[in-house]
Design a protein around this motif. Structure first.
Motif, mmCIF file in Angstrom:
data_model
loop_
_atom_site.group_PDB
_atom_site.id
_atom_site.type_symbol
_atom_site.label_atom_id
_atom_site.label_comp_id
_atom_site.label_asym_id
_atom_site.label_seq_id
_atom_site.Cartn_x
_atom_site.Cartn_y
_atom_site.Cartn_z
ATOM 1 N N UNK A 99 25.181 -16.269 7.460
ATOM 2 C CA UNK A 99 26.399 -17.002 7.801
ATOM 3 C C UNK A 99 26.222 -18.187 8.565
ATOM 4 N N UNK A 100 27.097 -19.121 8.380
ATOM 5 C CA UNK A 100 27.015 -20.545 9.244
ATOM 6 C C UNK A 100 28.336 -20.568 9.909
ATOM 7 N N UNK A 101 28.323 -21.458 10.903
ATOM 8 C CA UNK A 101 29.413 -22.054 11.847
ATOM 9 C C UNK A 101 30.263 -22.831 10.693
ATOM 10 N N UNK A 102 31.477 -22.861 10.848
ATOM 11 C CA UNK A 102 32.501 -23.503 9.937
ATOM 12 C C UNK A 102 32.041 -24.839 9.767
ATOM 13 N N UNK A 103 32.015 -25.570 11.046
ATOM 14 C CA UNK A 103 31.711 -27.045 10.936
ATOM 15 C C UNK A 103 30.419 -27.376 10.209
ATOM 16 N N UNK A 104 29.441 -26.434 10.010
ATOM 17 C CA UNK A 104 28.056 -26.529 9.245
ATOM 18 C C UNK A 104 28.305 -26.250 7.844
ATOM 19 N N UNK B 121 32.173 -18.115 5.251
ATOM 20 C CA UNK B 121 31.069 -19.189 5.557
ATOM 21 C C UNK B 121 29.633 -18.519 5.100
ATOM 22 N N UNK B 122 29.838 -17.562 4.189
ATOM 23 C CA UNK B 122 28.431 -17.009 3.686
ATOM 24 C C UNK B 122 27.851 -17.896 2.709
ATOM 25 N N UNK B 123 26.615 -18.031 2.637
ATOM 26 C CA UNK B 123 25.710 -18.820 1.568
ATOM 27 C C UNK B 123 24.355 -18.026 1.694
ATOM 28 N N UNK B 124 23.721 -18.253 0.592
ATOM 29 C CA UNK B 124 22.523 -17.781 0.284
ATOM 30 C C UNK B 124 21.176 -18.712 0.717
#
Length: 160
Positions: free
Chosen positions: A106-111, A135-138
């Motif tokens: 899970x990333x911060x929105x700005x990233x 904001x989830x990614x693999x």
């Protein structure tokens, strides 16, 4: 065995043998490369970054209990590989082949807004992830860039 069955079985053997030897086998002078069944998908590379470089940035992984683990990450490597190289508890059960969701981050929105778009295959795998957010990614799909210096990325509690 009757004479009919002997003739029939010889005919079958004759036809099978003839079909085996009708075409000449091709002989190659160059060694063949082993075929790999599980090849990393092309979309994983996204054409944006080289596979790795000697340049590093600092990335902080935040584990499910909230502990922070700052690491040096080579530009161009996948976040899953960086985690494994630094003994960060991020599973990646499929080995980065985009066949599971165990490297969910899970990333911060700005990233998140700076990341390359998700492929349809990544979207499908993320549908299986626990604690899915906007904001989830693999981690196997995201390569480290110079702009990642100083970012924090959270590892959700996927049964950790």
């Amino acid at each position: 065995m009757t004479s009919f069955s002997r003739r029939t079985s010889s005919l079958v053997v004759s036809i099978a043998t003839r079909s085996l030897y009708q075409s000449k086998p091709s002989i190659s002078t160059t060694p063949s490369r082993p075929t790999t069944i599980f090849k990393r998908p092309e979309f994983r590379n996204s054409g944006v970054q080289p596979f790795s470089s000697k340049e590093t940035v600092t990335i902080t992984y935040i584990d499910p209990s909230g502990d922070e683990h700052p690491v040096q990450a080579e530009v161009g490597k996948h976040l899953l590989d960086v985690a494994h190289e630094n003994n960060i508890e991020l599973e990646g059960a499929c080995g980065g082949e985009l066949a599971c969701s165990t490297c969910h981050l899970v990333f911060d929105q700005d990233v998140y807004d700076t990341l390359p778009p998700k492929s349809d295959e990544e979207e499908d795998m993320l549908d299986l992830a626990f604690e899915l957010t906007e904001t989830s990614r693999l981690g196997c799909q995201i390569r480290v860039t110079k702009e990642f210096d100083g970012i924090k990325v959270r590892i959700p509690d996927d049964g950790y």
